[in-house]
Design a protein around this motif. Sequence first.
Motif, PDB file in Angstrom:
ATOM      1  N   LEU A  35      10.454  23.597  -6.720  1.00  0.00           N
ATOM      2  CA  LEU A  35       9.919  22.874  -5.568  1.00  0.00           C
ATOM      3  C   LEU A  35       8.430  22.591  -5.744  1.00  0.00           C
ATOM      4  O   LEU A  35       7.954  21.488  -5.460  1.00  0.00           O
ATOM      5  N   GLY A  36       7.700  23.593  -6.243  1.00  0.00           N
ATOM      6  CA  GLY A  36       6.273  23.404  -6.485  1.00  0.00           C
ATOM      7  C   GLY A  36       6.019  22.303  -7.497  1.00  0.00           C
ATOM      8  O   GLY A  36       5.097  21.496  -7.342  1.00  0.00           O
ATOM      9  N   ALA A  37       6.840  22.268  -8.554  1.00  0.00           N
ATOM     10  CA  ALA A  37       6.691  21.232  -9.576  1.00  0.00           C
ATOM     11  C   ALA A  37       6.957  19.853  -8.987  1.00  0.00           C
ATOM     12  O   ALA A  37       6.245  18.880  -9.292  1.00  0.00           O
ATOM     13  N   LEU A  38       7.992  19.762  -8.123  1.00  0.00           N
ATOM     14  CA  LEU A  38       8.285  18.473  -7.489  1.00  0.00           C
ATOM     15  C   LEU A  38       7.148  18.022  -6.585  1.00  0.00           C
ATOM     16  O   LEU A  38       6.797  16.833  -6.556  1.00  0.00           O
ATOM     17  N   VAL A  39       6.566  18.957  -5.843  1.00  0.00           N
ATOM     18  CA  VAL A  39       5.439  18.611  -4.967  1.00  0.00           C
ATOM     19  C   VAL A  39       4.268  18.097  -5.792  1.00  0.00           C
ATOM     20  O   VAL A  39       3.613  17.105  -5.436  1.00  0.00           O
ATOM     21  N   ILE A  40       3.998  18.763  -6.918  1.00  0.00           N
ATOM     22  CA  ILE A  40       2.894  18.327  -7.783  1.00  0.00           C
ATOM     23  C   ILE A  40       3.162  16.935  -8.346  1.00  0.00           C
ATOM     24  O   ILE A  40       2.291  16.054  -8.340  1.00  0.00           O
ATOM     25  N   LEU A  41       4.389  16.724  -8.834  1.00  0.00           N
ATOM     26  CA  LEU A  41       4.735  15.414  -9.396  1.00  0.00           C
ATOM     27  C   LEU A  41       4.644  14.324  -8.329  1.00  0.00           C
ATOM     28  O   LEU A  41       4.133  13.227  -8.587  1.00  0.00           O
ATOM     29  N   TYR A  42       5.163  14.619  -7.128  1.00  0.00           N
ATOM     30  CA  TYR A  42       5.097  13.633  -6.051  1.00  0.00           C
ATOM     31  C   TYR A  42       3.653  13.330  -5.672  1.00  0.00           C
ATOM     32  O   TYR A  42       3.287  12.173  -5.434  1.00  0.00           O
ATOM     33  N   SER A  43       2.827  14.370  -5.627  1.00  0.00           N
ATOM     34  CA  SER A  43       1.422  14.175  -5.271  1.00  0.00           C
ATOM     35  C   SER A  43       0.715  13.297  -6.302  1.00  0.00           C
ATOM     36  O   SER A  43      -0.061  12.401  -5.943  1.00  0.00           O
TER      37      SER A  43
ATOM     38  N   ASP B 276     -14.920  -1.780   6.840  1.00  0.00           N
ATOM     39  CA  ASP B 276     -14.572  -0.512   6.192  1.00  0.00           C
ATOM     40  C   ASP B 276     -13.099  -0.559   5.804  1.00  0.00           C
ATOM     41  O   ASP B 276     -12.271  -1.136   6.522  1.00  0.00           O
ATOM     42  N   PHE B 277     -12.783   0.047   4.642  1.00  0.00           N
ATOM     43  CA  PHE B 277     -11.425   0.036   4.120  1.00  0.00           C
ATOM     44  C   PHE B 277     -11.138   1.382   3.480  1.00  0.00           C
ATOM     45  O   PHE B 277     -11.940   1.904   2.700  1.00  0.00           O
ATOM     46  N   SER B 278      -9.992   1.972   3.825  1.00  0.00           N
ATOM     47  CA  SER B 278      -9.612   3.252   3.243  1.00  0.00           C
ATOM     48  C   SER B 278      -8.099   3.297   3.084  1.00  0.00           C
ATOM     49  O   SER B 278      -7.370   2.543   3.722  1.00  0.00           O
ATOM     50  N   VAL B 279      -7.641   4.191   2.209  1.00  0.00           N
ATOM     51  CA  VAL B 279      -6.214   4.383   1.985  1.00  0.00           C
ATOM     52  C   VAL B 279      -5.883   5.840   2.250  1.00  0.00           C
ATOM     53  O   VAL B 279      -6.524   6.744   1.710  1.00  0.00           O
ATOM     54  N   GLY B 280      -4.879   6.085   3.111  1.00  0.00           N
ATOM     55  CA  GLY B 280      -4.477   7.452   3.430  1.00  0.00           C
ATOM     56  C   GLY B 280      -2.997   7.500   3.728  1.00  0.00           C
ATOM     57  O   GLY B 280      -2.219   6.685   3.241  1.00  0.00           O
ATOM     58  N   GLY B 281      -2.620   8.472   4.584  1.00  0.00           N
ATOM     59  CA  GLY B 281      -1.231   8.600   4.990  1.00  0.00           C
ATOM     60  C   GLY B 281      -0.428   9.636   4.241  1.00  0.00           C
ATOM     61  O   GLY B 281       0.780   9.765   4.481  1.00  0.00           O
ATOM     62  N   TYR B 282      -1.037  10.374   3.308  1.00  0.00           N
ATOM     63  CA  TYR B 282      -0.302  11.384   2.527  1.00  0.00           C
ATOM     64  C   TYR B 282       0.299  12.422   3.475  1.00  0.00           C
ATOM     65  O   TYR B 282      -0.356  12.836   4.429  1.00  0.00           O
ATOM     66  N   PRO B 283       1.536  12.851   3.285  1.00  0.00           N
ATOM     67  CA  PRO B 283       2.424  12.546   2.167  1.00  0.00           C
ATOM     68  C   PRO B 283       3.526  11.518   2.484  1.00  0.00           C
ATOM     69  O   PRO B 283       4.253  11.117   1.612  1.00  0.00           O
ATOM     70  N   TYR B 284       3.644  11.136   3.782  1.00  0.00           N
ATOM     71  CA  TYR B 284       4.830  10.382   4.185  1.00  0.00           C
ATOM     72  C   TYR B 284       4.746   8.885   3.900  1.00  0.00           C
ATOM     73  O   TYR B 284       5.758   8.222   3.745  1.00  0.00           O
ATOM     74  N   ARG B 285       3.542   8.337   3.869  1.00  0.00           N
ATOM     75  CA  ARG B 285       3.385   6.901   3.666  1.00  0.00           C
ATOM     76  C   ARG B 285       2.059   6.642   2.961  1.00  0.00           C
ATOM     77  O   ARG B 285       1.204   7.529   2.857  1.00  0.00           O
ATOM     78  N   ILE B 286       1.923   5.412   2.504  1.00  0.00           N
ATOM     79  CA  ILE B 286       0.656   4.948   1.949  1.00  0.00           C
ATOM     80  C   ILE B 286       0.123   3.906   2.916  1.00  0.00           C
ATOM     81  O   ILE B 286       0.744   2.865   3.126  1.00  0.00           O
ATOM     82  N   GLU B 287      -0.989   4.204   3.546  1.00  0.00           N
ATOM     83  CA  GLU B 287      -1.485   3.357   4.629  1.00  0.00           C
ATOM     84  C   GLU B 287      -2.887   2.855   4.310  1.00  0.00           C
ATOM     85  O   GLU B 287      -3.822   3.633   4.121  1.00  0.00           O
TER      86      GLU B 287
END
Length: 362
Positions: free
Chosen positions: A22-30, A61-72
Amino acid sequence: MTEAKAKGSGRHWGIVLPAVALGALVILYSVYWFAVADEVRKSVEAFSARGEEGLVTGWEDFSVGGYPYRIEARFETPAASAPETPEAWEWRGERAAVALLPYNLRHAVLTLGGEQVLRYRDVRTASQAASELRAKAETARASYVDLPESPFGRLAIDIENLDAAHRRGATGAEDNIVAGRLQLHTRPALDETGAPVPASYDIAVQADSIAVDGAERVPALGNGMELLLIQARLRDVPQTAHVSAVELLQAWRANGGTLALSDLIVKWGPLDLTASGELALDAQNRLEGQLDARVTDFDGLLKAMVRDGVVKEDEARIALAGLVLVSQFQGNRSDEVRVPVIMREGRLFLGPLAIAKLEPLY
């Protein structure tokens, strides 16, 4: 090793291995999320720098966030304009956000917040003064799904509790507009077998509880519309990129485009109409075509038109008698009249009655 120790060791690895996986999957997803988020940021900045199709975009101003569920992608004071188009439009908002799902980057959801301002030149007038629309809404969202096999994908727009003010540049007159809900849906058209219909799009529009204050009163109908519902197919849409509604309409008309209405429902003051038919634009960019309509309480509608001077009383009486007789022969309900709605040579006819002048759309 004793049997008890072996069982304890087995339980230990039974807990550790899933945790490690599970930890490896979280790292890969991140790693994947931050890589995609960085590409989204670069793509947005590159698009703005290129200014494709004469479109100028920017923001404070422009930023990218939303981790982990979306890219916003979040924008403060976003702006866009097309100064070289006939209407020379420009838009500025308070806030905007575009959300993408990490596992489906072809689906984007736009949310607007705060006041939105649209300025444009009305090409139907000689005035160079810009008209302006200022609007706020309780919610304003749009969903777009990119379809690789189509020039334009699926679009849905939903606006609730709109409060707007429109100032006309040519005269300076201002109208206040409110609407309970506005919805637009469009997608590439499919035939009965599910195959794409070339250069055609299905469109659905619904507007609820619209009221306009400050404008001249619409004769007979008034300035409040209860319901407008349209289901139609837009045919022969040119496969060209435009950031101008005027240029797109020009290309559509030149391409012989038509709008086939399968369902049109209008509840506007005394008008209760259901219709279907086909429309196009004439050489002067006015609507032309014919609809087969059914009007409930046609008598009440005619009385309102007579009251406001839209038609003469004797003309209305003759038209009502003839249309009621024909409708009864056709087996329609006693309170419903079947009547053609004809748009021809810049005039709107309700059966035999000429009731309005049609102005060019652009």
